[in-house]
Enzyme design. Structure first.
Site, PDB file in Angstrom:
ATOM      1  N   ARG A   4      38.908  30.861  34.766  1.00 14.48           N
ATOM      2  CA  ARG A   4      37.918  31.155  33.554  1.00 14.48           C
ATOM      3  C   ARG A   4      39.415  32.468  32.495  1.00 14.48           C
ATOM      4  O   ARG A   4      38.732  31.968  31.283  1.00 14.48           O
ATOM      5  CB  ARG A   4      36.670  31.837  33.403  1.00 14.48           C
ATOM      6  CG  ARG A   4      36.659  32.857  34.203  1.00 14.48           C
ATOM      7  CD  ARG A   4      35.263  33.327  34.384  1.00 14.48           C
ATOM      8  NE  ARG A   4      34.635  34.134  32.980  1.00 14.48           N
ATOM      9  CZ  ARG A   4      35.065  34.893  32.075  1.00 14.48           C
ATOM     10  NH1 ARG A   4      35.270  35.718  32.222  1.00 14.48           N
ATOM     11  NH2 ARG A   4      33.965  35.012  31.230  1.00 14.48           N
TER      12      ARG A   4
ATOM     13  N   GLU B 129      35.659  37.500  64.825  1.00 12.83           N
ATOM     14  CA  GLU B 129      35.593  38.556  64.222  1.00 12.83           C
ATOM     15  C   GLU B 129      37.255  38.967  63.664  1.00 12.83           C
ATOM     16  O   GLU B 129      37.320  39.916  63.200  1.00 12.83           O
ATOM     17  CB  GLU B 129      36.226  39.085  65.856  1.00 12.83           C
ATOM     18  CG  GLU B 129      34.940  39.487  66.624  1.00 12.83           C
ATOM     19  CD  GLU B 129      33.378  40.745  66.078  1.00 12.83           C
ATOM     20  OE1 GLU B 129      34.105  41.337  65.801  1.00 12.83           O
ATOM     21  OE2 GLU B 129      32.898  40.094  65.379  1.00 12.83           O
TER      22      GLU B 129
ATOM     23  N   ASP C 124      33.609  39.808  26.509  1.00 13.66           N
ATOM     24  CA  ASP C 124      32.907  39.422  27.955  1.00 13.66           C
ATOM     25  C   ASP C 124      32.981  41.821  28.785  1.00 13.66           C
ATOM     26  O   ASP C 124      34.003  42.269  28.519  1.00 13.66           O
ATOM     27  CB  ASP C 124      34.216  39.171  28.961  1.00 13.66           C
ATOM     28  CG  ASP C 124      33.864  37.849  29.462  1.00 13.66           C
ATOM     29  OD1 ASP C 124      33.235  37.564  28.975  1.00 13.66           O
ATOM     30  OD2 ASP C 124      34.711  37.200  29.902  1.00 13.66           O
TER      31      ASP C 124
END
Ligand code: ADE
Length: 248
Positions: free
Chosen positions: A154, A116, A169
């Site tokens: 990256r 939780e 990208d």
């Protein structure tokens, strides 16, 4: 750059990040990834790391002591105070800009919750960021931490080799990436867009820019609104969206 992950499931992290580009970056020592098992730090003689929530309610809450001691085992050996990222659906939503910001750090500590949640007092003590990877709830913070480590790694110089360049990208320029094609020229009756076969680089670049604009406007109108797009390009897209079949 070094990533430290405080978790009850260290194998998930080490196994999930030891392949492909990230695995190679670890072998090349461009990045380090260390998973720290919170359970190794509990003082409970039965190895427990969680307990019932004060005030009642369903589920269990991760206790402060093992998390804090696991954190200290890392932080005490580092110069300065590293950022500690608490993985939670209640956090700032992770995106490419947030990844760029975090990629400037030398060390990052990820704290993965389960059950939780985590005793709020240890979060108050150590967490510098509360981070969500999107508006959905997972069973734990390990997958979010792995996603973030991948996206941040990256951006570390040398991690992507030339052929894997991040220049084009999606999000690099605030737009989604253009579509890609490879051999054969005809597959399943579908042809490659003829412009890509012309060898005319200027035309190919212009076509790709146009495709990026179309794709972003269609799939992510929210991104398109915020992207650096010239008035001419914006007019082109408005025209395209009104009559999509006249272009392409
Ligand atoms: N833990 C559970 N769900 C999460 C989410 N969406 N992002 C980050 N941590 C989480």
């Amino acid at each position: 750059m070094n990533f430290y992950v405080l978790t009850l499931f260290p194998d998930m992290i080490t196994q999930g990040l030891n392949t492909s580009i990230i695995g190679r970056a670890v072998s090349e020592e461009l990045i380090g990834i260390k998973a720290v098992n919170i359970r190794d730090y509990t003082q409970n003689k039965h190895g427990r790391t969680d307990d019932y929530p004060y005030g009642g309610g369903a589920g269990m809450v991760m206790q402060a002591q093992p998390i804090y001691d696991a954190y200290r085992s890392i932080a005490d050996a580092l110069p300065g105070k590293p950022r500690v990222l608490h993985m939670t659906p209640q956090g700032r939503v992770f995106d490419q800009n947030y990844a760029r910001e975090l990629a400037l750090e030398k060390d990052l500590i990820f704290l993965c919750g389960h059950y939780e949640g985590i005793d709020e007092r240890v979060l108050d003590e150590i967490a510098t960021d509360h981070v969500s990877i999107g508006d959905f709830v997972l069973t734990g913070g390990e997958l979010p931490a792995m996603c973030m480590i991948d996206a941040i790694s990256r951006m570390v110089p040398g991690v992507l080799h030339n052929s894997e360049s991040a220049e084009d990208d999606s999000f690099g320029n605030g737009l989604l990436e253009f579509p890609q094609y490879t051999r054969p020229e005809v597959w399943n009756g579908r042809t490659v867009p003829p412009i890509l076969l012309t060898g005319d680089h200027a035309k190919v670049d212009a076509w790709r820019r146009e495709q990026s604009l179309i794709r972003t406007a269609e799939r992510r109108p929210d991104l398109f609104e915020r992207a650096a797009v010239s008035p001419k390009e914006r007019a082109f897209i408005e025209n395209y969206l009104a009559n999509p079949e006249t272009i392409e």
